[in-house]
Design a protein around this motif. Structure first.
Motif, PDB file in Angstrom:
ATOM      1  N   GLN A 145       0.831  -1.210   0.000  1.00  0.00           N
ATOM      2  CA  GLN A 145       0.000   0.000   0.000  1.00  0.00           C
ATOM      3  C   GLN A 145       0.867   1.262   0.000  1.00  0.00           C
ATOM      4  N   VAL A 146       1.904   1.265   0.804  1.00  0.00           N
ATOM      5  CA  VAL A 146       2.795   2.430   0.869  1.00  0.00           C
ATOM      6  C   VAL A 146       3.479   2.629  -0.479  1.00  0.00           C
ATOM      7  N   ASN A 147       3.925   1.548  -1.096  1.00  0.00           N
ATOM      8  CA  ASN A 147       4.565   1.627  -2.403  1.00  0.00           C
ATOM      9  C   ASN A 147       3.596   2.213  -3.427  1.00  0.00           C
ATOM     10  N   ALA A 148       2.352   1.740  -3.404  1.00  0.00           N
ATOM     11  CA  ALA A 148       1.347   2.252  -4.339  1.00  0.00           C
ATOM     12  C   ALA A 148       1.107   3.739  -4.106  1.00  0.00           C
ATOM     13  N   GLN A 149       1.076   4.156  -2.853  1.00  0.00           N
ATOM     14  CA  GLN A 149       0.867   5.565  -2.532  1.00  0.00           C
ATOM     15  C   GLN A 149       2.042   6.408  -3.030  1.00  0.00           C
ATOM     16  N   PHE A 150       3.272   5.904  -2.848  1.00  0.00           N
ATOM     17  CA  PHE A 150       4.437   6.619  -3.380  1.00  0.00           C
ATOM     18  C   PHE A 150       4.307   6.797  -4.886  1.00  0.00           C
ATOM     19  N   LYS A 151       3.946   5.716  -5.585  1.00  0.00           N
ATOM     20  CA  LYS A 151       3.812   5.783  -7.043  1.00  0.00           C
ATOM     21  C   LYS A 151       2.732   6.775  -7.450  1.00  0.00           C
ATOM     22  N   ALA A 152       1.605   6.773  -6.729  1.00  0.00           N
ATOM     23  CA  ALA A 152       0.520   7.698  -7.041  1.00  0.00           C
ATOM     24  C   ALA A 152       0.962   9.142  -6.828  1.00  0.00           C
ATOM     25  N   GLU A 153       1.642   9.405  -5.742  1.00  0.00           N
ATOM     26  CA  GLU A 153       2.111  10.769  -5.462  1.00  0.00           C
ATOM     27  C   GLU A 153       3.148  11.209  -6.490  1.00  0.00           C
ATOM     28  N   MET A 154       4.029  10.299  -6.882  1.00  0.00           N
ATOM     29  CA  MET A 154       5.024  10.650  -7.897  1.00  0.00           C
ATOM     30  C   MET A 154       4.374  10.866  -9.254  1.00  0.00           C
ATOM     31  N   LYS A 155       3.308  10.089  -9.535  1.00  0.00           N
ATOM     32  CA  LYS A 155       2.597  10.256 -10.811  1.00  0.00           C
ATOM     33  C   LYS A 155       1.955  11.660 -10.875  1.00  0.00           C
ATOM     34  N   LYS A 156       1.452  12.135  -9.734  1.00  0.00           N
ATOM     35  CA  LYS A 156       0.881  13.490  -9.668  1.00  0.00           C
ATOM     36  C   LYS A 156       1.935  14.536 -10.035  1.00  0.00           C
ATOM     37  N   ARG A 157       3.179  14.201  -9.807  1.00  0.00           N
ATOM     38  CA  ARG A 157       4.279  15.122 -10.127  1.00  0.00           C
ATOM     39  C   ARG A 157       4.802  14.883 -11.538  1.00  0.00           C
ATOM     40  N   GLY A 158       4.127  13.970 -12.266  1.00  0.00           N
ATOM     41  CA  GLY A 158       4.520  13.701 -13.625  1.00  0.00           C
ATOM     42  C   GLY A 158       5.695  12.747 -13.762  1.00  0.00           C
ATOM     43  N   LYS A 159       5.937  11.978 -12.722  1.00  0.00           N
ATOM     44  CA  LYS A 159       7.057  11.051 -12.725  1.00  0.00           C
ATOM     45  C   LYS A 159       6.557   9.648 -12.437  1.00  0.00           C
ATOM     46  N   ASP A 160       6.623   8.821 -13.474  1.00  0.00           N
ATOM     47  CA  ASP A 160       6.206   7.415 -13.294  1.00  0.00           C
ATOM     48  C   ASP A 160       7.371   6.618 -12.734  1.00  0.00           C
ATOM     49  N   ILE A 161       7.097   5.978 -11.647  1.00  0.00           N
ATOM     50  CA  ILE A 161       8.122   5.088 -11.060  1.00  0.00           C
ATOM     51  C   ILE A 161       7.515   3.725 -10.861  1.00  0.00           C
TER      52      ILE A 161
END
Length: 176
Positions: free
Chosen positions: A160-176
């Motif tokens: 869940q934490v990993n998914a949240q990190f990815k979602a927050e980074m996606k909001k910044r335009g960075k896919d990880i």
């Protein structure tokens, strides 16, 4: 007699890691922890409690384990001496057989320093009651099951934490 073995698998792992590091340490052994002196009776009660809890399984393999780890470490440096080191390991094992008893004696001293003689006597009496016996047999399983639950929870939460990190980074335009 697996009373304490569930908990001990976790403890044994950390103990094993400490023993594994032993050959790599400096030549001088670390100083033993300072423990206040206790009465022989208190130490006797502490030993009885530790026996009831079957803690000796935690350190039963300490001597052979340290000998094997030391031999393995030496083999990495002196590969040509494998036959000799295998033979010497047998000699060393015979010379140090039974030394793990020192661990049990030290643990009893530590218990005796933490509890009064009367408290230790009361604990022995308690552990001989039906509830005390149930605690001795059921607590290790409960602790082991709790540790497994914590590991499973941590894995799920980590996803869940990993998914949240990815979602927050996606909001910044960075896919990880």
């Amino acid at each position: 007699m697996k009373r304490f073995s569930g908990l001990l698998s976790a403890v044994a792992l950390s103990t094993g890691l400490a023993f594994a590091a032993a050959p790599a340490m400096a030549q001088q052994p670390p100083a033993a922890p300072s423990v206040k002196q206790s009465t022989p009776a208190a130490i006797g009660y502490a030993k009885e409690i530790l026996a009831m809890k079957n803690v000796q399984v935690m350190y039963a393999g300490a001597v052979p384990g340290i000998i094997e780890k030391t031999k393995t470490g030496l083999l990495q440096q002196y590969l040509n001496y494998q036959k000799d080191l295998d033979e010497v390991a047998v000699i060393v094992a015979k010379a140090y057989a039974g030394r793990e008893k020192e661990i049990g004696d030290g643990m009893a001293q530590i218990y005796a320093a933490e509890f009064t003689e009367q408290e230790l006597k009361d604990l022995v009496t308690f552990y001989k009651t039906p509830l005390g016996q149930k605690l001795l047999t059921s607590e290790p399983k409960a602790i082991n099951d709790s540790l497994q639950y914590m590991q499973q929870w941590a894995q799920q939460f980590g996803v869940q934490v990993n998914a949240q990190f990815k979602a927050e980074m996606k909001k910044r335009g960075k896919d990880i």
